[in-house]
Design a protein around this motif. Sequence first.
Motif, short mmCIF file in Angstrom:
data_model
loop_
_atom_site.label_atom_id
_atom_site.label_comp_id
_atom_site.label_asym_id
_atom_site.label_seq_id
_atom_site.Cartn_x
_atom_site.Cartn_y
_atom_site.Cartn_z
N GLN A 61 0.71 -1.03 -0.16
CA GLN A 61 -0.13 0.30 0.04
C GLN A 61 0.67 0.95 0.33
O GLN A 61 2.67 1.47 0.56
CB GLN A 61 -1.09 0.27 1.04
N LEU A 62 -0.16 2.63 -0.35
CA LEU A 62 1.05 3.44 -1.11
C LEU A 62 1.09 4.28 1.43
O LEU A 62 -0.87 3.74 1.37
CB LEU A 62 0.44 4.72 -1.19
N VAL A 63 1.42 5.17 1.63
CA VAL A 63 1.14 6.14 2.90
C VAL A 63 0.91 7.45 1.78
O VAL A 63 2.18 7.46 1.36
CB VAL A 63 1.89 5.37 3.73
N GLU A 108 -1.62 13.15 9.80
CA GLU A 108 -2.63 11.92 9.34
C GLU A 108 -1.86 11.15 7.92
O GLU A 108 -1.27 11.60 7.33
CB GLU A 108 -3.49 13.20 8.83
N MET A 109 -1.88 10.53 8.43
CA MET A 109 -1.43 9.00 6.95
C MET A 109 -2.43 8.05 6.66
O MET A 109 -3.39 7.86 7.46
CB MET A 109 -0.80 7.99 8.05
N ILE A 110 -2.45 8.34 5.27
CA ILE A 110 -3.54 7.88 5.04
C ILE A 110 -3.10 7.07 3.98
O ILE A 110 -2.21 6.90 3.55
CB ILE A 110 -4.29 8.91 3.64
N SER A 111 -3.80 5.56 3.71
CA SER A 111 -3.31 4.40 3.26
C SER A 111 -3.71 4.48 2.00
O SER A 111 -5.56 4.76 2.04
CB SER A 111 -3.15 2.84 4.06
N GLU A 112 -3.53 3.73 0.89
CA GLU A 112 -4.14 3.78 -0.25
C GLU A 112 -3.50 2.58 -1.13
O GLU A 112 -2.63 2.13 -1.48
CB GLU A 112 -3.59 4.91 -1.26
N SER A 155 -4.03 -0.54 -6.08
CA SER A 155 -5.43 -0.98 -7.36
C SER A 155 -6.76 -0.83 -7.37
O SER A 155 -7.46 -0.87 -7.92
CB SER A 155 -4.91 -2.84 -7.17
N THR A 156 -6.84 -0.48 -6.01
CA THR A 156 -8.47 0.47 -6.28
C THR A 156 -8.55 1.89 -6.40
O THR A 156 -9.39 2.35 -6.54
CB THR A 156 -9.63 -0.76 -5.31
N GLY A 157 -7.74 2.40 -5.49
CA GLY A 157 -7.89 4.52 -5.03
C GLY A 157 -8.74 3.87 -3.83
O GLY A 157 -8.58 5.71 -3.68
N HIS A 158 -8.97 3.12 -3.14
CA HIS A 158 -9.09 3.07 -1.68
C HIS A 158 -8.54 3.66 -0.76
O HIS A 158 -6.99 3.28 -0.67
CB HIS A 158 -9.52 2.11 -1.29
#
Length: 131
Positions: free
Chosen positions: A73-75, A94-98, A101-104
């Motif tokens: 995953q990307l953070v 804030e750390m957002i995970s992405e 493959s889905t963009g979620h």
Amino acid sequence: MTELETHPAASETRLCEMVFPEQANHYGTLFGGTALSLMGKAAFIAASRHARAAVVMARSEQIAFHHPVSVGQLVELHAYITRDGRSSMTVEVEMISETLSTGHRSQAVKGQFEMVSVDEHGKPKPYRQQA
């Protein structure tokens, strides 16, 4: 109106990092310490850009791990100043995970860091003159 109110982008930082196996524990998720290190780096950059002076971390608090971040995953880290003092400031990170493959995207970790402007001896030093 303060400089923070007129130039918020100058006090804001965004970083992206891929999570690779060497950054993960035996569950295949990002080590908590690695997450805190990345957040500390983002807080340092945001504080340095804001103060335009040497800064150090004085405290981290209210670190909330909302969900694990998996290998692959990307953070994205978003750091911004929430309190502006004479020699110290509060930086929210804030750390957002992405999932690429889905963009979620979802918030994985959030925390606050107290950063202090210091002189060449490591003592607190005002980075801005009070009006």
